[in-house]
Motif scaffolding. Structure first.
Motif, PDB file in Angstrom:
ATOM      1  N   SER A  89      21.646 -11.445 -63.170  1.00  0.00           N
ATOM      2  CA  SER A  89      22.408 -12.622 -63.118  1.00  0.00           C
ATOM      3  C   SER A  89      23.481 -12.978 -62.016  1.00  0.00           C
ATOM      4  CB  SER A  89      22.921 -13.255 -64.515  1.00  0.00           C
ATOM      5  OG  SER A  89      24.142 -12.267 -64.844  1.00  0.00           O
ATOM      6  N   LEU A  93      22.706 -15.533 -58.020  1.00  0.00           N
ATOM      7  CA  LEU A  93      23.446 -16.505 -57.229  1.00  0.00           C
ATOM      8  C   LEU A  93      23.162 -16.549 -55.780  1.00  0.00           C
ATOM      9  CD1 LEU A  93      24.927 -19.125 -57.357  1.00  0.00           C
ATOM     10  CD2 LEU A  93      27.108 -17.596 -57.434  1.00  0.00           C
ATOM     11  N   ALA A  96      19.719 -17.420 -54.764  1.00  0.00           N
ATOM     12  CA  ALA A  96      19.461 -18.917 -54.978  1.00  0.00           C
ATOM     13  C   ALA A  96      20.333 -19.869 -53.922  1.00  0.00           C
ATOM     14  CB  ALA A  96      20.010 -19.423 -56.226  1.00  0.00           C
ATOM     15  N   GLU A  97      21.364 -19.370 -53.512  1.00  0.00           N
ATOM     16  CA  GLU A  97      22.015 -19.943 -52.350  1.00  0.00           C
ATOM     17  C   GLU A  97      21.117 -19.901 -51.041  1.00  0.00           C
ATOM     18  OE1 GLU A  97      26.658 -19.393 -54.164  1.00  0.00           O
ATOM     19  OE2 GLU A  97      25.758 -17.977 -52.883  1.00  0.00           O
ATOM     20  N   ILE A 147      16.137 -16.232 -61.143  1.00  0.00           N
ATOM     21  CA  ILE A 147      16.628 -16.982 -59.864  1.00  0.00           C
ATOM     22  C   ILE A 147      16.195 -18.319 -59.426  1.00  0.00           C
ATOM     23  CG2 ILE A 147      16.341 -16.675 -57.391  1.00  0.00           C
ATOM     24  CD1 ILE A 147      16.503 -13.602 -57.735  1.00  0.00           C
ATOM     25  N   ARG A 149      15.352 -20.660 -61.729  1.00  0.00           N
ATOM     26  CA  ARG A 149      16.023 -21.629 -62.574  1.00  0.00           C
ATOM     27  C   ARG A 149      17.316 -21.953 -61.873  1.00  0.00           C
ATOM     28  NH1 ARG A 149      14.406 -22.305 -67.924  1.00  0.00           N
ATOM     29  NH2 ARG A 149      12.519 -21.280 -68.593  1.00  0.00           N
ATOM     30  N   ARG A 150      17.785 -20.716 -61.260  1.00  0.00           N
ATOM     31  CA  ARG A 150      19.131 -21.025 -60.386  1.00  0.00           C
ATOM     32  C   ARG A 150      18.918 -22.019 -59.464  1.00  0.00           C
ATOM     33  NH1 ARG A 150      24.062 -18.278 -61.463  1.00  0.00           N
ATOM     34  NH2 ARG A 150      25.672 -19.771 -60.929  1.00  0.00           N
ATOM     35  N   GLU A 153      18.554 -25.542 -60.564  1.00  0.00           N
ATOM     36  CA  GLU A 153      20.066 -25.980 -60.853  1.00  0.00           C
ATOM     37  C   GLU A 153      20.810 -26.328 -59.709  1.00  0.00           C
ATOM     38  OE1 GLU A 153      24.224 -24.030 -62.757  1.00  0.00           O
ATOM     39  OE2 GLU A 153      22.248 -23.239 -63.439  1.00  0.00           O
ATOM     40  N   LEU A 154      20.720 -25.654 -58.636  1.00  0.00           N
ATOM     41  CA  LEU A 154      21.435 -26.020 -57.243  1.00  0.00           C
ATOM     42  C   LEU A 154      20.812 -26.901 -56.652  1.00  0.00           C
ATOM     43  CD1 LEU A 154      22.226 -22.351 -55.873  1.00  0.00           C
ATOM     44  CD2 LEU A 154      23.767 -23.781 -57.290  1.00  0.00           C
TER      45      LEU A 154
END
Length: 310
Positions: A89, A93, A96-97, A147, A149-150, A153-154
């Protein structure tokens, strides 16, 4: 874990770990640790097999400082009831960024236009096709993984329409669930977040890539083998690609993907690097602290997930 991984990831928090528990040596020889209760693992950890476990009779828990535990936590660990925690998790991040950054950059064709600007020294804003830009673009997310889903979200603050395909998930907040062919047929960008499983090897094939519109973008930060590399090479004159992973890794020097201006290949850098390793280290310390206090892990990897982990 390897000495290199320990030096880069754990060195800043060794004092914290030693304050929590009796911290042993950094080693790749697990036979040297017969009295260990908990292993803090990382990149370079050898497989913890049934034979290894025979030499670790007191082992009760594993805290992994990186993402996937697939390469070294074997069925024997779960069969013995060993609790497993992963920093997946925390590592999700930066991936995903990176993905969001590449979606935005490719939408504006930043890399190509910077290359052209360097060559021509001319600015042309009014002769751009309507496909350039990020307003109202459709972004397809292949797999509602951690990832994936992240990323969804972003993407919420942006003026995108987000699609998602996952055969095991029917509803994801912030995205429209669709079939895989619809995802490729409707998307301006498809971002791959699918774990590499027997059924997903070569999943992104000639047929799916052929559904992408001209100048659409494929982003892969998952596993190289999820995408058929030869099919992508055949389509890369028509579509664009951002590949942080390939199959094999590294591609042979003569592979056509290296030499295609429509393809950006980065050296598996989307995951935690540099100061981002500290996030993984802090996560591991927090998990060790919870285990010492008799509390359950915050990010456990349960046995029932072992067949589908990345």
């Amino acid at each position: 874990m390897s000495a290199e991984a320990a030096a880069t990831v754990l060195a800043p928090v060794l004092g914290d770990l030693k304050a929590i528990c009796d911290f042993g040596p950094v080693t790749q020889n697990l036979g040297e640790l017969p009295d260990v209760d908990l292993l803090v693992t990382g990149w370079g950890c050898p497989p913890i097999t049934a034979e290894v476990l025979e030499r670790l009779p007191g082992l009760k828990a594993i805290v992994h400082t990186a993402g996937s535990v697939k390469g070294f936590v074997t069925d024997a660990c779960w069969e013995r009831g060993i609790a497993v925690s992963s920093a997946a998790s925390a590592n999700a991040l930066p991936v995903a960024e990176y993905t969001v950054a590449m979606i935005l950059l490719t939408g504006k064709r930043v890399l190509e236009r910077a290359r052209d600007y360097r060559a021509t020294k001319q600015i042309g804003h009014y002769d751009l096709p309507p496909t350039v830009g990020n307003y109202g673009a459709t972004i397809g997310i292949l797999s509602a993984s951690m990832i994936g889903r992240r990323v969804i979200e972003l993407l919420r603050p942006y003026d995108f329409h987000v699609l998602v395909h996952d055969p095991f998930v029917t509803e994801v907040d912030g995205a429209e669930s669709v079939g895989i062919t619809e995802l490729f047929g409707r998307s301006d960008v498809v971002s791959v977040h699918t774990p590499l499983l027997p059924e997903t090897r070569g999943l992104v094939n000639h047929e799916l890539l052929g559904l992408l519109r001209d100048d659409a973008v494929l982003i892969n930060t998952a596993r190289g083998a999820v995408v058929d590399q030869e099919a992508l090479a055949a389509e890369a004159g028509r579509i664009r690609a951002v590949l942080d992973v390939t199959d094999p890794e590294v591609l042979p020097a003569g592979h056509p993907l290296w030499h295609n201006d429509n393809v950006l290949i980065t050296p598996h850098l989307a995951g935690s690097q540099g100061n981002e390793w500290l996030r993984l280290a802090h996560h591991a310390v927090a998990e060790v602290r919870r285990w010492v206090a008799g509390e359950p892990f915050l990010t456990p990897v349960p046995a029932e997930r072992r067949e589908r982990i990345a």
